[in-house]
Write an enzyme that holds these catalytic residues in place. Structure first.
Site, PDB file in Angstrom:
ATOM      1  N   ASN A  21       0.837  -1.209   0.000  1.00 48.30           N
ATOM      2  CA  ASN A  21       0.000   0.000   0.000  1.00 48.30           C
ATOM      3  C   ASN A  21       0.869   1.255   0.000  1.00 48.30           C
ATOM      4  O   ASN A  21       0.539   2.244  -0.661  1.00 48.30           O
ATOM      5  CB  ASN A  21      -0.954   0.001   1.191  1.00 48.30           C
ATOM      6  CG  ASN A  21      -2.226  -0.775   0.900  1.00 48.30           C
ATOM      7  OD1 ASN A  21      -3.064  -0.329   0.132  1.00 48.30           O
ATOM      8  ND2 ASN A  21      -2.352  -1.946   1.482  1.00 48.30           N
ATOM      9  N   ARG A  72       2.785   1.667  25.475  1.00 40.88           N
ATOM     10  CA  ARG A  72       2.333   2.288  24.219  1.00 40.88           C
ATOM     11  C   ARG A  72       2.563   3.797  24.192  1.00 40.88           C
ATOM     12  O   ARG A  72       2.949   4.354  23.167  1.00 40.88           O
ATOM     13  CB  ARG A  72       0.830   2.002  23.998  1.00 40.88           C
ATOM     14  CG  ARG A  72       0.512   0.550  23.755  1.00 40.88           C
ATOM     15  CD  ARG A  72      -0.937   0.340  23.354  1.00 40.88           C
ATOM     16  NE  ARG A  72      -1.252  -1.089  23.299  1.00 40.88           N
ATOM     17  CZ  ARG A  72      -0.917  -1.877  22.275  1.00 40.88           C
ATOM     18  NH1 ARG A  72      -0.274  -1.360  21.227  1.00 40.88           N
ATOM     19  NH2 ARG A  72      -1.199  -3.164  22.288  1.00 40.88           N
ATOM     20  N   MET A  97       0.659  -2.496  12.165  1.00 44.04           N
ATOM     21  CA  MET A  97       0.000  -3.497  13.000  1.00 44.04           C
ATOM     22  C   MET A  97       0.075  -3.191  14.490  1.00 44.04           C
ATOM     23  O   MET A  97       0.117  -4.093  15.319  1.00 44.04           O
ATOM     24  CB  MET A  97       0.603  -4.878  12.708  1.00 44.04           C
ATOM     25  CG  MET A  97       0.496  -5.286  11.250  1.00 44.04           C
ATOM     26  SD  MET A  97      -1.178  -5.172  10.587  1.00 44.04           S
ATOM     27  CE  MET A  97      -1.868  -6.686  11.234  1.00 44.04           C
ATOM     28  N   ARG A  98       0.149  -1.919  14.853  1.00 44.20           N
ATOM     29  CA  ARG A  98       0.138  -1.568  16.280  1.00 44.20           C
ATOM     30  C   ARG A  98      -1.133  -0.791  16.605  1.00 44.20           C
ATOM     31  O   ARG A  98      -1.621  -0.005  15.793  1.00 44.20           O
ATOM     32  CB  ARG A  98       1.351  -0.677  16.621  1.00 44.20           C
ATOM     33  CG  ARG A  98       2.678  -1.328  16.394  1.00 44.20           C
ATOM     34  CD  ARG A  98       2.925  -2.492  17.318  1.00 44.20           C
ATOM     35  NE  ARG A  98       2.923  -2.111  18.734  1.00 44.20           N
ATOM     36  CZ  ARG A  98       2.907  -3.009  19.735  1.00 44.20           C
ATOM     37  NH1 ARG A  98       2.830  -4.294  19.453  1.00 44.20           N
ATOM     38  NH2 ARG A  98       2.923  -2.636  20.983  1.00 44.20           N
ATOM     39  N   ASN A 114      -6.620   5.043   7.362  1.00 39.66           N
ATOM     40  CA  ASN A 114      -6.255   3.633   7.433  1.00 39.66           C
ATOM     41  C   ASN A 114      -6.931   2.897   6.285  1.00 39.66           C
ATOM     42  O   ASN A 114      -7.976   3.311   5.789  1.00 39.66           O
ATOM     43  CB  ASN A 114      -6.698   3.016   8.763  1.00 39.66           C
ATOM     44  CG  ASN A 114      -6.193   1.577   8.917  1.00 39.66           C
ATOM     45  OD1 ASN A 114      -5.058   1.272   8.558  1.00 39.66           O
ATOM     46  ND2 ASN A 114      -7.044   0.701   9.418  1.00 39.66           N
ATOM     47  N   HIS A 116      -8.316  -0.958   5.430  1.00 40.27           N
ATOM     48  CA  HIS A 116      -8.681  -2.205   6.116  1.00 40.27           C
ATOM     49  C   HIS A 116      -9.193  -3.197   5.073  1.00 40.27           C
ATOM     50  O   HIS A 116     -10.038  -2.825   4.237  1.00 40.27           O
ATOM     51  CB  HIS A 116      -9.746  -1.937   7.180  1.00 40.27           C
ATOM     52  CG  HIS A 116     -10.135  -3.157   7.951  1.00 40.27           C
ATOM     53  ND1 HIS A 116      -9.332  -3.704   8.933  1.00 40.27           N
ATOM     54  CD2 HIS A 116     -11.231  -3.961   7.862  1.00 40.27           C
ATOM     55  CE1 HIS A 116      -9.928  -4.790   9.416  1.00 40.27           C
ATOM     56  NE2 HIS A 116     -11.069  -4.965   8.786  1.00 40.27           N
ATOM     57  N   ASP A 152     -10.869   0.293  13.755  1.00 39.49           N
ATOM     58  CA  ASP A 152     -11.570   0.052  12.484  1.00 39.49           C
ATOM     59  C   ASP A 152     -13.001   0.579  12.486  1.00 39.49           C
ATOM     60  O   ASP A 152     -13.886   0.004  11.846  1.00 39.49           O
ATOM     61  CB  ASP A 152     -11.582  -1.463  12.179  1.00 39.49           C
ATOM     62  CG  ASP A 152     -10.170  -2.016  12.024  1.00 39.49           C
ATOM     63  OD1 ASP A 152      -9.983  -3.208  12.306  1.00 39.49           O
ATOM     64  OD2 ASP A 152      -9.268  -1.251  11.644  1.00 39.49           O
ATOM     65  N   GLU A 181      -7.214  -2.355  -2.840  1.00 39.20           N
ATOM     66  CA  GLU A 181      -6.637  -1.471  -1.813  1.00 39.20           C
ATOM     67  C   GLU A 181      -5.709  -0.449  -2.466  1.00 39.20           C
ATOM     68  O   GLU A 181      -5.725   0.749  -2.134  1.00 39.20           O
ATOM     69  CB  GLU A 181      -5.857  -2.288  -0.784  1.00 39.20           C
ATOM     70  CG  GLU A 181      -6.716  -3.215   0.058  1.00 39.20           C
ATOM     71  CD  GLU A 181      -5.893  -4.014   1.038  1.00 39.20           C
ATOM     72  OE1 GLU A 181      -4.889  -3.486   1.560  1.00 39.20           O
ATOM     73  OE2 GLU A 181      -6.253  -5.161   1.310  1.00 39.20           O
TER      74      GLU A 181
HETATM   75  C1  GRF Z   1      -3.118  -5.269   3.567  1.00 39.41           C
HETATM   76  O1  GRF Z   1      -4.133  -6.213   3.332  1.00 39.41           O
HETATM   77  C2  GRF Z   1      -3.678  -4.149   4.405  1.00 39.41           C
HETATM   78  O2  GRF Z   1      -5.054  -3.944   4.163  1.00 39.41           O
HETATM   79  C3  GRF Z   1      -3.465  -4.641   5.791  1.00 39.41           C
HETATM   80  O3  GRF Z   1      -2.163  -5.208   5.747  1.00 39.41           O
HETATM   81  C4  GRF Z   1      -2.027  -5.872   4.481  1.00 39.41           C
HETATM   82  C5  GRF Z   1      -0.614  -5.712   3.955  1.00 39.41           C
HETATM   83  O4  GRF Z   1      -0.461  -4.376   3.605  1.00 39.41           O
HETATM   84  N1  GRF Z   1      -3.591  -3.575   6.738  1.00 39.41           N
HETATM   85  P1  GRF Z   1       0.919  -3.881   2.886  1.00 39.41           P
HETATM   86  O5  GRF Z   1       1.184  -4.816   1.719  1.00 39.41           O
HETATM   87  O6  GRF Z   1       2.014  -3.975   3.911  1.00 39.41           O
HETATM   88  O7  GRF Z   1       0.622  -2.492   2.456  1.00 39.41           O
END
Ligand code: GRF
Length: 223
Positions: A21, A72, A97-98, A114, A116, A152, A181
């Site tokens: 992305n 955090r 991913m946090r 974001n 999703h 989300d 995406e």
């Molecule tokens: C994607 O499916 C995104 O929607 C999710 O993580 C996956 C990997 O994203 N949040 P990327 O290839 O690291 O952008």
């Protein structure tokens, strides 16, 4: 093509993984008429593939490893310091991913996006494709939204729909969704950078919205 004289919005992208992305955003921002530029990429994971993508594009990038912090709040404070120092005006979470603290999120209210991999509000959280297949969903897709403290759940900005095919695995479905995406995320960043997103009664209103493309998707087809 005339180059816009207005300064482009300065964007920080937070990643944890491969950064496909991020790559889509980098390629969109390379267009002269795109209203935003990516000025910083931060990964919480050393060695994330997206860091190499940023370097290849000449974009400043760094690791702020969440393991180096005992909670955090100080991690988020380090993120904030780096983003503010780079003059970022918008944050894009791209495979990040946090879970961010409410204080951090509220400090970027209306300026943090974001992506999703599900059609929110269906399947918030993780393992969206596995859950869609488990539920025998016939359609799937992806959603961009403004980030709010509840995971989300922020105002939805754009969505794309794909069919779930009979022989789909989580990998084949994920690949089909990922392609969409990469289309809706740059478009969403453009809308935000152009100031075309307004929040009215908690819902996002998009000024000069272009009507949706494509036809009604019925799966399985009506024959
Ligand atoms: C994607 O499916 C995104 O929607 C999710 O993580 C996956 C990997 O994203 N949040 P990327 O290839 O690291 O952008």
């Amino acid at each position: 093509m005339s180059h816009p004289i207005t300064p482009r919005a300065r964007v920080g992208v937070l990643i944890s993984g491969s950064g496909t992305n991020l790559q889509a955003l980098i390629e969109a921002a390379a267009e002269p008429d795109f209203p935003a530029e990516i000025v910083l990429v931060i990964s919480n994971r050393p060695g994330a593939g997206g860091l190499q993508r940023a370097s290849s594009a000449g974009i400043t990038n760094l690791v702020i490893n969440h393991h180096d912090f005992d909670s955090r709040a100080p991690f988020d404070a380090a993120l904030n310091k780096a983003l503010q120092s780079a003059g970022c005006q918008i944050i894009c979470l791209a495979g990040f991913m946090r879970i961010l603290t409410p204080d951090f999120i509220n400090g970027w209210a209306g300026q943090m996006l974001n992506i999703h991999p599900s059609l929110l509000p269906s399947f918030p959280g993780l393992h969206t494709h596995h859950r869609a297949l488990d539920a025998s969903a016939r359609i799937a897709g992806c959603t961009t939204h403004l980030v709010t403290p509840e995971l989300d759940s922020g105002p939805i900005l754009a969505q794309a729909v794909v069919p779930v095919l009979a022989d789909d695995t989580t990998d084949t479905l994920a690949a089909r969704v990922l392609k969409q995406e990469h289309r809706i995320y740059p478009q969403t960043l453009r809308l935000l950078a152009e100031g075309r997103i307004r929040i009215v009664d908690g819902r996002a209103v998009i000024d000069d919205q272009v009507p949706p493309e494509g036809v009604i998707l019925v799966n399985p087809a009506v024959v």
